[in-house]
Write a protein that holds these residues in place. Structure first.
Motif, PDB file in Angstrom:
ATOM      1  N   ALA A 836      97.462  55.426  63.724  1.00  0.00           N
ATOM      2  CA  ALA A 836      96.241  55.206  62.820  1.00  0.00           C
ATOM      3  C   ALA A 836      96.491  53.960  62.244  1.00  0.00           C
ATOM      4  CB  ALA A 836      96.359  56.148  61.467  1.00  0.00           C
ATOM      5  N   TYR A 837      94.963  53.314  61.964  1.00  0.00           N
ATOM      6  CA  TYR A 837      95.173  52.424  60.573  1.00  0.00           C
ATOM      7  C   TYR A 837      95.154  52.637  59.439  1.00  0.00           C
ATOM      8  CZ  TYR A 837      93.409  48.243  58.792  1.00  0.00           C
ATOM      9  OH  TYR A 837      93.492  47.069  57.850  1.00  0.00           O
ATOM     10  N   GLY A 838      94.751  53.447  59.286  1.00  0.00           N
ATOM     11  CA  GLY A 838      94.361  54.357  57.734  1.00  0.00           C
ATOM     12  C   GLY A 838      94.626  55.701  57.217  1.00  0.00           C
ATOM     13  N   CYS A 839      94.717  56.216  56.153  1.00  0.00           N
ATOM     14  CA  CYS A 839      94.957  57.878  56.363  1.00  0.00           C
ATOM     15  C   CYS A 839      94.541  57.820  54.597  1.00  0.00           C
ATOM     16  CB  CYS A 839      95.979  58.111  56.683  1.00  0.00           C
ATOM     17  SG  CYS A 839      97.758  57.938  56.312  1.00  0.00           S
ATOM     18  N   PHE A 840      93.656  59.240  53.728  1.00  0.00           N
ATOM     19  CA  PHE A 840      93.566  59.160  52.717  1.00  0.00           C
ATOM     20  C   PHE A 840      93.439  59.962  52.454  1.00  0.00           C
ATOM     21  CE2 PHE A 840      91.693  55.169  54.809  1.00  0.00           C
ATOM     22  CZ  PHE A 840      91.998  54.459  54.343  1.00  0.00           C
ATOM     23  N   SER A 841      93.311  60.484  51.700  1.00  0.00           N
ATOM     24  CA  SER A 841      93.275  62.204  50.496  1.00  0.00           C
ATOM     25  C   SER A 841      92.321  61.884  49.397  1.00  0.00           C
ATOM     26  CB  SER A 841      94.802  61.828  50.533  1.00  0.00           C
ATOM     27  OG  SER A 841      95.491  62.295  49.344  1.00  0.00           O
ATOM     28  N   SER A 842      91.887  63.313  49.014  1.00  0.00           N
ATOM     29  CA  SER A 842      90.670  62.910  47.551  1.00  0.00           C
ATOM     30  C   SER A 842      90.916  64.290  46.777  1.00  0.00           C
ATOM     31  CB  SER A 842      89.654  62.216  48.391  1.00  0.00           C
ATOM     32  OG  SER A 842      89.224  62.481  46.597  1.00  0.00           O
ATOM     33  N   PHE A 843      90.811  64.368  45.454  1.00  0.00           N
ATOM     34  CA  PHE A 843      91.015  65.325  44.769  1.00  0.00           C
ATOM     35  C   PHE A 843      90.041  64.923  44.266  1.00  0.00           C
ATOM     36  CE2 PHE A 843      95.024  65.449  47.166  1.00  0.00           C
ATOM     37  CZ  PHE A 843      96.001  66.587  47.423  1.00  0.00           C
ATOM     38  N   GLN A 844      89.143  66.277  43.927  1.00  0.00           N
ATOM     39  CA  GLN A 844      87.588  65.985  42.773  1.00  0.00           C
ATOM     40  C   GLN A 844      87.554  66.456  41.495  1.00  0.00           C
ATOM     41  OE1 GLN A 844      83.999  65.432  45.288  1.00  0.00           O
ATOM     42  NE2 GLN A 844      85.512  63.852  46.802  1.00  0.00           N
ATOM     43  N   ARG A 845      87.142  66.013  40.670  1.00  0.00           N
ATOM     44  CA  ARG A 845      86.592  67.086  39.694  1.00  0.00           C
ATOM     45  C   ARG A 845      85.843  68.039  39.538  1.00  0.00           C
ATOM     46  NH1 ARG A 845      88.130  66.027  34.260  1.00  0.00           N
ATOM     47  NH2 ARG A 845      88.644  63.861  34.126  1.00  0.00           N
ATOM     48  N   ASN A 846      85.329  68.445  40.820  1.00  0.00           N
ATOM     49  CA  ASN A 846      84.553  69.450  41.494  1.00  0.00           C
ATOM     50  C   ASN A 846      85.167  70.380  42.020  1.00  0.00           C
ATOM     51  OD1 ASN A 846      83.970  68.115  43.796  1.00  0.00           O
ATOM     52  ND2 ASN A 846      82.173  67.843  43.295  1.00  0.00           N
ATOM     53  N   GLY A 847      86.080  69.725  42.568  1.00  0.00           N
ATOM     54  CA  GLY A 847      87.487  71.230  42.969  1.00  0.00           C
ATOM     55  C   GLY A 847      86.941  70.696  44.456  1.00  0.00           C
ATOM     56  N   ASN A 848      86.413  69.584  45.049  1.00  0.00           N
ATOM     57  CA  ASN A 848      86.272  69.397  46.862  1.00  0.00           C
ATOM     58  C   ASN A 848      87.387  68.334  46.997  1.00  0.00           C
ATOM     59  OD1 ASN A 848      84.077  70.086  46.999  1.00  0.00           O
ATOM     60  ND2 ASN A 848      83.046  68.482  46.897  1.00  0.00           N
ATOM     61  N   MET A 849      88.144  68.565  48.157  1.00  0.00           N
ATOM     62  CA  MET A 849      89.004  67.530  48.620  1.00  0.00           C
ATOM     63  C   MET A 849      89.054  67.915  50.083  1.00  0.00           C
ATOM     64  SD  MET A 849      92.671  69.259  49.608  1.00  0.00           S
ATOM     65  CE  MET A 849      94.131  68.601  50.676  1.00  0.00           C
ATOM     66  N   PHE A 850      89.930  66.578  50.742  1.00  0.00           N
ATOM     67  CA  PHE A 850      90.004  66.631  51.797  1.00  0.00           C
ATOM     68  C   PHE A 850      90.967  65.392  51.829  1.00  0.00           C
ATOM     69  CE2 PHE A 850      86.527  63.206  50.515  1.00  0.00           C
ATOM     70  CZ  PHE A 850      87.213  61.401  51.234  1.00  0.00           C
ATOM     71  N   PHE A 851      91.588  65.361  53.501  1.00  0.00           N
ATOM     72  CA  PHE A 851      92.071  64.266  54.124  1.00  0.00           C
ATOM     73  C   PHE A 851      91.306  63.690  55.418  1.00  0.00           C
ATOM     74  CE2 PHE A 851      96.130  67.702  53.537  1.00  0.00           C
ATOM     75  CZ  PHE A 851      96.630  67.126  52.414  1.00  0.00           C
ATOM     76  N   THR A 852      91.323  62.265  55.983  1.00  0.00           N
ATOM     77  CA  THR A 852      90.834  61.640  56.497  1.00  0.00           C
ATOM     78  C   THR A 852      91.595  61.086  57.307  1.00  0.00           C
ATOM     79  OG1 THR A 852      88.347  60.803  57.024  1.00  0.00           O
ATOM     80  CG2 THR A 852      89.907  60.269  54.724  1.00  0.00           C
TER      81      THR A 852
END
Length: 975
Positions: A836-852
């Motif tokens: 894949a060209y890119g991959c990311f994660s996010s961990f937010q203060r409101n608890g929402n978290m994702f891998f993409t």
């Protein structure tokens, strides 16, 4: 100490010096006497220092060699033999920018940092990468970053794999991207600009290792290099470093990297290109038409700037006459322009989207007739003044896509320097602006139109039209070619390919040795300020309206942002909020038609923008505030005029012009289609949050897939819904634009704030101030788990949930976990091994978290990687040095330098969210004190989030249907 012209410093001879008042810098041109390297230094007081080394790299074919090299030289070098020095730097530096770019004729390697030691480290790694890459030692680098045959056993089919291969498959999935790439081909059939420097995915697999390394040998030499330095630094120390560590090892060479000039055409060319759509998509209104003109050379600094302004004037403003003529003739539903100046021969394009092939002749006729009329009658002088003002404001701010200012200047200087002209000619723009301002009393722009468009046969008409089944036909051809190739192999050749695949996978999965990792330079934790930067603000009040004021020097620009709470809007009308912010300033008011309003805004201000924003309350899962923001920038002297215009837009906008509303809906649909193709990783991740998060659902309704579906419905059923649309816009505007909904955010220095604080009172006094009823929204949150099908060739794969709902708390250490996930686990598994060209994660203060993932050839395999992330974290181990890297990388994200306007917005965001300085400091302390054991504890958080099994994938129809059992429903995003 002032350096002397003609004198040598560490092998560099100072050739010229120029004070560039427009950017408050002194420019110095050097030449390295032994190696022939060119160097340009912009000296100033900016602490955000920039270094870049660029090479002129005209492509020799469309195999993507320049692009694959851009990736590959950053995969290990002489001094830094780890597999991914680039990634190690991202993990462990305080960089404010770190990337590389492939252009049609050059390759650029820029870095930036505010920390001196870190800046030196970045320079060292990049210089070693470009001059001494490991591509000569192992062919597996080109296989990984470019392309290779992948086969794991003799009974399996052979596939193509490679990061750039998949990136360009993704690029060639978007019709807009195809259009822009083919414009050059249509205009420059005999030169390098007619080739694809990024790589055509159907041609990339013909690139050999020998061709690959020979391209590096030919072009990556100091004699073909352009070194750029910017900011506050000891230039003598930098010159000494460059000479002693790199340049003195090279002798000057005569390198032929000349860019050929395309001779003019005798007659306009026409080209027809096909792009794929799904079998159930309609072909009507899906063709792109463009008229393209070769203008002149980028080294003509006056015309370079003039055409940048002319493109805005003719095609990008609500009152742009050429855009109005094309839309009025119903040639298409969206019109925009392009002025491509980062090439020797510049190109001006007029582009129509959502049209039909049979409109091509009429399109040409409308363009020619409109431009002839403008030449004959003259262009509206107020429109000219507006276009010049908005462009001049942008030049002075130098704020481009969030890049450091020094990088913006560096890219601009390459538009002349690369073509053997002085690097500062586009930076010293005042004299050209003054010449262009003669257009206010002369036929300046009319003459340009006549010379370069109406009387210019070096032009093309490009038609990019849809074709059902084209993707399947192309993919079938690739499969047949691969099958034919496999059948042609001997047993030994087949075994060799299997062995190559296995050896590449082994290399990709084998960790670098600690000894090699220690060679990557790393700053100390002591080099980091342990105190979080405090952004000062004051709470004020004017006429009953709360004002959040951020005192900072802004060079007499006032940044005034109005935030209206939108909870008074009925839940069923929430999508109309985004439609409202789309039409504001672009429709008639009581005292202005929209064209005159647009001109007034651009003459007197630096721009007014509108958006719907959400602010999650600190550490809360469900609580958020939604606001319609109106953001403005204006010179202090024009503040009274800004207030008058804001009052006109807020209080007196007229929503009854149904034709104009229809045009805006058409354009909005068109622009969202581009976003869905171009930013699929963000689109899917945000849509996925709507399955389980109230704020995620709201954001999707106003900005995401759900809003796109709303716009599609309005477009399809406009005739029946026109009255309803008008009434709903009026109702939403009335609900929102109330004094009791308003908070103002102002960024300005203290002295001028005190002098000007009451200017907004007129606006406040004239706002409605009746009682506001706030709604408590309840959304239906359903795990749709969608496979969203397109005609694209790649996927965007997302998985997410809310960790606070599962009993976990937010901590700054999650930002360290993010660095580990992004640049060790996901990078290795999804990008390096998965292609894949890119991959990311996010961990937010409101608890929402994702891998993409981004431009991903896989689907099920990527979801498996996500599911196994918890196990990786459970077994995670790192020594003190490695942990220091991740901590520094996390701090780098927290400490990104902010412009004054963004500082003001950050102050407001924290205020509304309820984030206090103590929270920012606590987050920083938690980052700095993160250790391995704390990271390992997060394995259960990731396992629990992944076990919820909330997924969303946007991508190739065939691929999604192959894995249809993963989804609750399959949908088409485009009709």
């Amino acid at each position: 100490m002032e350096l002397q012209i003609g004198k040598e410093y560490s092998g560099f001879k100072l050739l010229e010096r120029k004070q560039i008042d427009e950017i408050n810098s002194c420019g110095m041109i050097f030449e390295h006497q032994k190696s022939g390297a060119r160097l340009f230094y912009l000296e100033n007081d900016d602490d955000n220092k920039v270094f870049a080394i660029s090479f002129r790299t005209p492509p020799e074919d469309s195999k993507g060699t320049p692009h694959i090299l851009e990736h590959s030289v950053l995969c290990g070098s002489r001094k830094f033999p780890v597999k991914e020095p680039f990634v190690e730097l991202i993990k462990g530096s305080l960089n404010t920018f770190l990337n590389a770019f492939t252009f049609p004729d050059k390759t650029m390697y820029p870095v930036a940092s505010t920390n001196d030691k870190d800046f030196s480290n970045l320079m060292d790694v990049y210089l070693d990468a470009v001059f001494y890459p490991n591509i000569y030692k192992t062919s597996q680098i080109m296989m990984q970053e470019g392309w290779h045959y992948e086969i794991e056993d003799k009974d399996a089919p052979i596939n193509y794999k490679g990061v750039v291969y998949n990136e360009m498959k993704g690029a060639f999935s978007s019709p807009e991207s195809i259009l822009f790439r083919k414009i050059s081909e249509s205009l420059f059939p005999d030169t390098q600009y007619g080739l694809e420097s990024g790589g055509d995915p159907y041609v990339i697999p013909s690139l050999t290792q020998e061709q690959f390394v020979n391209f590096h040998k030919k072009y990556y030499h100091p004699s073909n290099s352009y070194i750029y330095l910017y900011g506050k630094m000891d230039i003598l120390d930098r010159l000494n470093f460059l000479n002693d560590n790199y340049l003195r090892n090279f002798d000057r060479q005569n390198i032929d990297s000349k860019i050929d000039i395309q001779l003019p055409f005798d007659i306009q060319r026409q080209m027809v290109i096909k792009y794929p759509i799904l079998g159930n998509e309609k072909e009507e209104d899906k063709t792109f038409l463009s008229m393209n003109f070769v203008i002149g050379k980028a080294t003509n600094s006056e015309e370079y700037l003039a055409f940048d302004i002319l493109e805005l004037l003719l095609l990008e403003m609500p009152s742009s006459p050429l855009k109005r003529a094309i839309i009025g003739a119903k040639i298409g539903k969206d019109v925009f322009g392009s002025f491509e100046s980062s090439m020797l021969q510049t190109v001006f394009s007029i582009i129509v989207k959502n049209s039909n092939k049979d409109k091509a002749e009429e399109f040409k006729k409308v363009v020619v007739n409109c431009l002839r009329k403008l030449v004959h009658d003259g262009i509206d002088k107020k429109l000219i003044e507006a276009a010049i003002n908005i462009k001049e404001f942008g030049l002075r701010e130098a704020n481009y896509q969030g890049y450091p200012k020094g990088l913006v200047y560096g890219m601009k200087c390459m538009d002349s320097w690369l073509y053997d002209e002085k690097p500062w000619i586009h930076l010293a723009y005042d004299a050209n602006i003054q010449k262009i301002k003669s257009a206010l009393t002369t036929s300046y722009f009319e003459s340009l139109i006549e010379k370069y468009i109406l009387n210019n046969d070096h032009s093309s008409i490009l038609i990019v039209e849809p074709e059902k089944g084209l993707l399947e036909k192309n993919e079938k051809q690739v499969r047949e070619e691969l099958e034919k190739f496999k059948n042609s192999l001997s047993e030994n050749q087949l075994e060799e390919l299997i062995r190559n695949t296995q050896e590449l996978k082994k290399r990709q999965s084998t960790p670098d040795s600690p000894k090699d990792l220690e060679k990557i330079p790393l700053i100390s934790i002591d080099d980091i300020d342990h105190k979080a930067k405090k952004l000062e603000f004051e709470e004020d009040e004017e006429c009953g309206v709360k004002v959040i004021y951020h005192p900072v020097f802004t060079n007499k620009i006032v940044y005034t942002n109005l935030y209206f709470n939108t909870s008074s809007v009925k839940q069923e009308l929430i999508p109309y909020l985004s439609l409202l912010n789309t039409v504001l300033g672009r429709i008639n008011t009581e005292n202005y038609n929209y064209e005159d309003l647009s001109k007034a805004v651009d003459i007197y201000t630096g721009g007014i923008t509108y958006s719907v924003e959400t602010f999650s309350k600190n550490d809360s899962v469900d609580k958020f505030e939604a606001m319609l923001s109106i953001k403005t920038k204006v010179l202090i002297d024009n503040l009274p005029k800004l207030v008058e215009l804001l009052e006109e837009i807020i209080k007196r906008s007229k929503f009854d012009d149904k034709n104009r509303i229809r045009e805006i809906i058409d354009e909005t649909k068109s622009r969202m289609e581009m976003i869905i193709f171009d930013r699929g990783h963000i689109v899917t991740a945000n849509h996925l949050l709507s399955y389980f998060s109230n704020v995620g659902k709201y954001q999707d309704v106003v900005n995401g897939i759900e809003f796109y579906n709303f716009i599609v419905d309005l477009d399809k059923n406009f005739e029946q819904k026109a009255e309803e649309i008008t009434n709903n816009l009026k109702e939403v505007a009335h609900s929102v634009f109330n004094k009791n909904n308003l908070i103002t955010n102002i960024t300005l220095d203290k002295e001028n704030y005190d002098k000007n604080r009451k200017f907004l009172n007129t606006l406040y006094d004239n706002l409605d101030s009746g009682k506001v009823c706030h709604n408590n929204y309840k959304f239906d949150l359903t795990p749709l788990n969608e496979g969203i099908m397109t005609s694209g060739k790649v996927q965007y794969v997302s998985k997410a949930y809310n960790f606070i709902e599962l009993g976990y708390k937010y901590s700054g250490s999650l930002q360290v976990l993010k660095a580990i996930a992004n640049y060790t686990y996901l990078w290795n598994k999804v990008r390096v091994q998965g292609g894949a060209y890119g991959c990311f994660s996010s961990f937010q203060r409101n608890g929402n978290m994702f891998f993409t993932s981004y431009r991903d050839p896989n689907l099920k395999d990527t979801l498996k990687v996500y599911d196994e992330a918890g196990k990786f974290i459970e077994n995670f181990n790192a020594d003190d040095r490695e942990m220091r890297k991740y901590i520094i990388g996390a701090i780098s994200d927290l400490d990104y330098p902010l412009t004054p306007s963004v500082q003001g917005e950050k102050v407001f965001e924290r205020y509304i969210k309820g984030i206090k300085y103590e929270d920012i400091q606590r987050e920083r302390d938690e980052v700095l004190n993160t250790d391995v054991n704390e990271i390992k504890k997060y394995s259960s958080l990731i396992n629990d989030v992944m076990s919820k099994n909330y997924i969303c994938v946007l991508g190739n129809e065939e691929k999604i249907k192959q894995d249809k059992d993963l989804f609750n429903r399959l949908t088409n995003v485009f009709d």
